[in-house]
Design a protein around this motif. Structure first.
Motif, PDB file in Angstrom:
ATOM      1  N   ASN A 243     -20.872-102.544 -58.662  1.00 22.53           N
ATOM      2  CA  ASN A 243     -19.763-103.154 -59.394  1.00 22.53           C
ATOM      3  C   ASN A 243     -20.001-103.188 -60.893  1.00 22.53           C
ATOM      4  O   ASN A 243     -19.092-103.521 -61.652  1.00 22.53           O
ATOM      5  N   GLU A 293     -18.916-103.994 -67.709  1.00 27.18           N
ATOM      6  CA  GLU A 293     -17.627-103.638 -67.145  1.00 27.18           C
ATOM      7  C   GLU A 293     -17.690-103.821 -65.629  1.00 27.18           C
ATOM      8  O   GLU A 293     -18.768-103.901 -65.050  1.00 27.18           O
ATOM      9  N   SER A 294     -16.529-103.868 -65.010  1.00 29.61           N
ATOM     10  CA  SER A 294     -16.445-104.116 -63.576  1.00 29.61           C
ATOM     11  C   SER A 294     -15.809-102.925 -62.876  1.00 29.61           C
ATOM     12  O   SER A 294     -14.783-102.407 -63.318  1.00 29.61           O
ATOM     13  N   ILE A 295     -16.408-102.489 -61.763  1.00 33.81           N
ATOM     14  CA  ILE A 295     -15.887-101.402 -60.937  1.00 33.81           C
ATOM     15  C   ILE A 295     -15.531-101.991 -59.573  1.00 33.81           C
ATOM     16  O   ILE A 295     -16.348-102.675 -58.956  1.00 33.81           O
ATOM     17  N   SER A 311     -12.904 -98.419 -64.458  1.00 37.45           N
ATOM     18  CA  SER A 311     -13.530 -99.723 -64.638  1.00 37.45           C
ATOM     19  C   SER A 311     -12.653-100.597 -65.525  1.00 37.45           C
ATOM     20  O   SER A 311     -11.711-100.120 -66.167  1.00 37.45           O
TER      21      SER A 311
END
Length: 613
Positions: A243, A293-295, A311
């Motif tokens: 993530n 950052e978020s995935i 992302s």
């Protein structure tokens, strides 16, 4: 059943497909169904499907054969057997099964969570799944009763089950790579003993991966780091999506446990992204963004091993959310392309101008819903779709929906033009078009958004809406708790289900998307239900398959349906009625078809095989 078996690295990289002539992906056990979204390009397209003869059939799923697993079974994966496999892997959020596809019975099963993480999870039996369905069908009418039902049958920690086994992959040699708990496992099937055997395990996987690229931010990061899914590139390298970044793992890790030179981790640090820094400094008061950052979605991989991943990064006060799409390129494997340091370009974006010409890596922004969270089903403020590859020759794109409240379908040029400046250059975007699903200006709940990937066939692209026109405000509690399983159980029978689909066509001559306004082969329909399952394209019948809850909330007011629509006209040719039972809930899964026309419906309690319908 969990005995460790010895295997050579070469066995994890050599295809066992029966006929290598014409094989597209020799690093996978099969070209079809070996990876989520059917193939590395994530097109959700299959050569198989139902008959095109117009018909409507009712099916009682309780009478059909099922392989119990889950709750949530995204996809049943290919194993041995070529185009007409007689074996497949069932992968659920609890564990795995090796299936005889002719009898649709498990040859052997392994509850991975109970076997390897017994202190946190109990083994789930057939009784758990059947009792869950029975309770849902008789005793549930609201979100609180559904919570109690999930706890009763799947444990008080049922929420954490959802993060396991979601995106797995089967490599050459019939090696299943899958994540459960804190580990990444490599399993195979011993046909002599008829047992699932462990090749190797990467324990404490997230921690181990992050330790290969130590930074101050990683050392001080206190939030949970989890996995989104796994894939393979054509060199047999495992691509692990976390993530907060992307990792490349050499298969030798699962054989000898050596992680010192065979794992490369590229964290998506906010401080490394020049576009984020520019967005912050452009404000009167600079914005403080989250560390990483978020995935939240899977990836796709092209034939040159480039990785496409989306992302988001959110400000610490929650008022701003920025979205990015990247093309990452593998630049170095070490001395002989099989061992040694693995490197990847396109993450440390301050250097992107310097490396892009040599590697083809790029980054581009995309629109999000900024400060607004979607009400139900859809996760996060960015795209809900896995990037998907489209086109060939000089017209090659990666497509996805963006995160705007009224989402847009966006196409991006995949290859770098020598003359363009990559960083921040909007020429990366080839074209975009608003998705209406035929709602015109009367958008349901003010949203048209999707948690599903774009289905691609040729230059056609198909999307669905996952936001219902009305919803119980209690439903947002599930989202706030990241309780996607609870929401998937509620939408449809107990809460208004979403409707609306749309197909677009890319005009290669005019270099733009076309809709129903200017294309005879584009269409939309605001009444087609698509609740929380991925649509697919079936080549043999030229149909798009969509599943969802048809009707009003209430077990006596509607039923679960699988419908097939002509790809070019939108005319309905096919419909299966499953009735109102919870066993008809596909819950984030992907429907599949086999060569003989049988359908695999990946139910919330396990895959069901529906023959000749």
């Amino acid at each position: 059943m969990n005995k460790k078996v010895d295997i050579c690295v070469s066995d994890l990289k050599k295809s066992n497909q029966n006929d290598l002539h014409g094989v597209l992906y020799p690093h996978l056990v099969n070209d079809l169904y070996a990876v989520s979204h059917f193939n590395p390009h994530s097109t959700d397209s299959t050569p198989y499907g139902p008959t095109i003869n117009p018909k409507e059939v009712s099916v009682n799923l309780a009478d059909e054969k099922i392989i119990y697993g889950g709750p949530v079974n995204i996809m049943t994966l290919a194993a041995e057997g070529g185009d007409n496999p007689n074996r497949m892997w069932q992968v659920g959020t609890n564990g795995i099964s090796y299936i005889n596809t002719e009898t649709w019975r498990p040859i052997c099963q392994l509850d991975v969570l109970a076997e390897y993480f017994s202190s946190s999870y109990e083994e789930l039996e057939e009784e758990n799944y059947e009792a869950f369905v029975a309770d849902c069908d008789a005793n549930v009418s609201n979100i609180h009763e559904m919570k109690n039902t999930l706890r009763r049958h799947f444990g008080t920690n049922y929420i954490t089950r959802f993060g396991n086994g979601l995106y797995a992959v089967v490599g050459a040699g019939n090696i299943l790579y899958v994540q459960y708990g804190t580990s990444i496992f490599a399993f195979t099937f011993n046909s002599s003993l008829e047992e699932i055997e462990l090749i190797g395990e990467l324990p404490n996987a997230a921690e181990t991966i992050m330790s290969t690229n130590p930074t101050e931010e990683i050392d001080n990061y206190e939030e949970s780091v989890g996995f989104v899914g796994l894939s393979l590139n054509s060199d047999g390298i495992v691509v692990a999506t976390l993530n907060i970044g992307i990792a490349l793992i050499h298969p030798s890790v699962f054989i000898d446990g050596d992680t010192s030179r065979t794992i490369y981790f590229a964290p998506f640090l906010s401080s490394d992204n020049r576009l984020t820094a520019e967005a912050s400094s452009a404000q009167q008061q600079p914005i403080a963004f989250d560390t990483f950052e978020s995935i939240s979605n899977s990836i796709c991989i092209d034939d040159d091993n480039a990785i496409y991943v989306a992302s988001t990064v959110t400000s610490q006060d929650g008022s701003t959310c920025l979205g990015y799409l990247r093309k990452l390129t593998v630049t170095h494997y070490g001395n002989n392309a099989t061992v040694g340091k693995i490197m990847m370009a396109g993450v440390v974006d301050n250097n992107l101008n310097e490396i892009a010409e040599a590697t083809g890596a790029w980054i581009t922004p995309y629109e999000t819903s900024n400060e607004q969270d979607p009400p139900v089903i859809k996760r996060g403020r960015g795209t809900g779709s896995t990037p998907t590859l489209m086109g060939d020759g000089e017209n090659t794109f990666v497509v996805m929906t963006n995160g705007a409240k009224q989402m847009e379908l966006v196409a991006y040029w995949r290859d770098v033009n020598e003359s363009e400046i990559i960083l921040g250059n909007k020429k990366r975007e080839a074209g975009r078009i608003k998705v209406s699903c035929g709602f015109d200006d009367n958008l349901p709940s003010g949203w048209v958004q999707s948690e599903q990937s774009v289905v691609v066939n040729g230059y056609g692209a198909f999307v669905v809406n996952n936001i219902p026109s009305h919803y119980n405000p209690q439903m947002t509690e599930g989202l706030n708790l990241q309780n996607n399983l609870l929401q998937a159980c509620m939408v449809g029978p107990y809460n208004m289900g979403p409707t609306g689909v749309e197909k677009f066509v890319w005009d290669v001559t005019e270099s733009r998307w076309k809709s129903t306004v200017d294309s005879d082969s584009a269409w939309n329909n605001p009444e087609i239900p698509s609740t929380s399952t991925v649509p697919i394209y079936c080549e043999n019948s030229n149909m798009v398959i969509v599943t969802g809850w048809e009707g009003k909330p209430g077990l006596s007011n509607g039923n679960w349906v699988v419908q097939g629509f002509d790809w070019d006209t939108g005319a309905r040719h096919y419909k299966l009625n499953f009735g109102p039972s919870m066993r008809g809930n596909g819950a984030y899964s992907i429907p599949q078809f086999l060569q003989d026309g049988s359908m695999i419906f990946n139910s919330i309690i396990g895959p069901v095989k529906i023959t000749n319908r």
